[in-house]
Design a protein around this motif. Structure first.
Motif, PDB file in Angstrom:
ATOM      1  N   VAL A  14      80.750  39.766  13.313  1.00 34.76           N
ATOM      2  CA  VAL A  14      81.865  40.786  13.923  1.00 34.76           C
ATOM      3  C   VAL A  14      82.574  41.601  12.725  1.00 34.76           C
ATOM      4  CG1 VAL A  14      83.987  41.142  15.426  1.00 34.76           C
ATOM      5  CG2 VAL A  14      82.177  39.490  16.064  1.00 34.76           C
ATOM      6  N   SER A  15      82.513  42.978  12.853  1.00 36.62           N
ATOM      7  CA  SER A  15      82.997  43.751  11.732  1.00 36.62           C
ATOM      8  C   SER A  15      84.373  44.336  12.401  1.00 36.62           C
ATOM      9  CB  SER A  15      82.294  44.803  11.520  1.00 36.62           C
ATOM     10  OG  SER A  15      82.281  45.945  12.522  1.00 36.62           O
ATOM     11  N   ASP A  16      85.120  44.886  11.391  1.00 40.31           N
ATOM     12  CA  ASP A  16      86.410  45.483  11.917  1.00 40.31           C
ATOM     13  C   ASP A  16      86.123  46.317  13.042  1.00 40.31           C
ATOM     14  OD1 ASP A  16      87.583  43.697  10.068  1.00 40.31           O
ATOM     15  OD2 ASP A  16      88.446  45.554   8.863  1.00 40.31           O
ATOM     16  N   ASP A  17      85.202  47.380  12.790  1.00 37.56           N
ATOM     17  CA  ASP A  17      84.831  48.319  13.986  1.00 37.56           C
ATOM     18  C   ASP A  17      84.647  47.656  15.132  1.00 37.56           C
ATOM     19  OD1 ASP A  17      85.497  50.446  12.063  1.00 37.56           O
ATOM     20  OD2 ASP A  17      83.223  50.541  11.468  1.00 37.56           O
ATOM     21  N   ASP A  18      83.824  46.538  15.253  1.00 38.59           N
ATOM     22  CA  ASP A  18      83.577  45.894  16.466  1.00 38.59           C
ATOM     23  C   ASP A  18      84.900  45.706  17.164  1.00 38.59           C
ATOM     24  OD1 ASP A  18      80.813  46.151  16.039  1.00 38.59           O
ATOM     25  OD2 ASP A  18      80.899  44.301  14.915  1.00 38.59           O
ATOM     26  N   TYR A  19      85.781  44.832  16.217  1.00 40.44           N
ATOM     27  CA  TYR A  19      87.123  44.465  16.834  1.00 40.44           C
ATOM     28  C   TYR A  19      87.666  45.352  17.238  1.00 40.44           C
ATOM     29  CZ  TYR A  19      91.473  41.917  16.094  1.00 40.44           C
ATOM     30  OH  TYR A  19      92.726  41.372  16.358  1.00 40.44           O
ATOM     31  N   ILE A  20      87.899  46.407  16.608  1.00 41.80           N
ATOM     32  CA  ILE A  20      88.990  47.443  16.960  1.00 41.80           C
ATOM     33  C   ILE A  20      88.297  48.355  18.173  1.00 41.80           C
ATOM     34  CG2 ILE A  20      89.664  49.788  16.148  1.00 41.80           C
ATOM     35  CD1 ILE A  20      89.746  48.685  13.422  1.00 41.80           C
ATOM     36  N   ALA A  21      87.134  48.220  18.286  1.00 36.77           N
ATOM     37  CA  ALA A  21      86.519  48.859  19.392  1.00 36.77           C
ATOM     38  C   ALA A  21      86.739  47.955  20.799  1.00 36.77           C
ATOM     39  CB  ALA A  21      84.963  49.015  19.509  1.00 36.77           C
ATOM     40  N   ALA A  22      87.120  46.785  20.492  1.00 39.63           N
ATOM     41  CA  ALA A  22      87.428  45.763  21.681  1.00 39.63           C
ATOM     42  C   ALA A  22      88.580  46.261  22.574  1.00 39.63           C
ATOM     43  CB  ALA A  22      87.238  44.295  21.296  1.00 39.63           C
ATOM     44  N   TRP A  23      89.414  46.578  21.666  1.00 40.33           N
ATOM     45  CA  TRP A  23      90.772  46.898  21.997  1.00 40.33           C
ATOM     46  C   TRP A  23      91.163  48.365  22.260  1.00 40.33           C
ATOM     47  CZ3 TRP A  23      93.772  49.204  18.420  1.00 40.33           C
ATOM     48  CH2 TRP A  23      93.464  48.693  17.184  1.00 40.33           C
ATOM     49  N   MET A  24      90.677  49.292  21.373  1.00 42.03           N
ATOM     50  CA  MET A  24      91.113  50.643  21.501  1.00 42.03           C
ATOM     51  C   MET A  24      90.749  51.431  22.710  1.00 42.03           C
ATOM     52  SD  MET A  24      92.009  53.273  19.111  1.00 42.03           S
ATOM     53  CE  MET A  24      91.755  52.887  17.502  1.00 42.03           C
TER      54      MET A  24
END
Length: 105
Positions: A14-24
């Motif tokens: 999991v990348s930072d982008d994946d993680y951010i997309a989960a809550w953004m």
């Protein structure tokens, strides 16, 4: 100033982008986001992160304030990309001083 702090371990791959997309929230860009956010990774466990949201708000209405910063289904979406959450809390700044740069001299 309020700070929402999350210490989480991301799932493998999991990348930072994946993680951010989960809550953004949908339709919101990082440039338009209404809080300052930092995602930091541990130097000894690369998948462990500390995520800090800094935003202005009333401590009595903090959950309502934070609600505008995430998707309605953020908990379910984040659960898909994290292995676990060690800390999930909100703090109110009471003292602040100093600079973020290296000491001079």
């Amino acid at each position: 100033m309020l700070r929402a702090i999350y210490v989480r371990t991301l799932k493998e791959g999991v990348s930072d982008d994946d993680y951010i997309a989960a809550w953004m929230p949908e339709g919101v860009s990082r440039e338009d986001y209404q809080a300052k956010v930092t995602v930091s990774h541990s130097t000894v466990h690369e998948r462990q992160t500390v995520t800090v949201f800094e935003f202005e708000g009333d401590p009595d209405d903090v959950l309502e304030e934070l609600g505008g910063l995430v998707r309605p289904d953020w908990r379910d979406r984040v659960a898909e990309v994290v292995e676990g959450t060690d800390v999930e809390t909100i703090y109110v700044d009471t003292t602040s001083y100093g600079t973020a740069g290296r000491p001079q001299g």
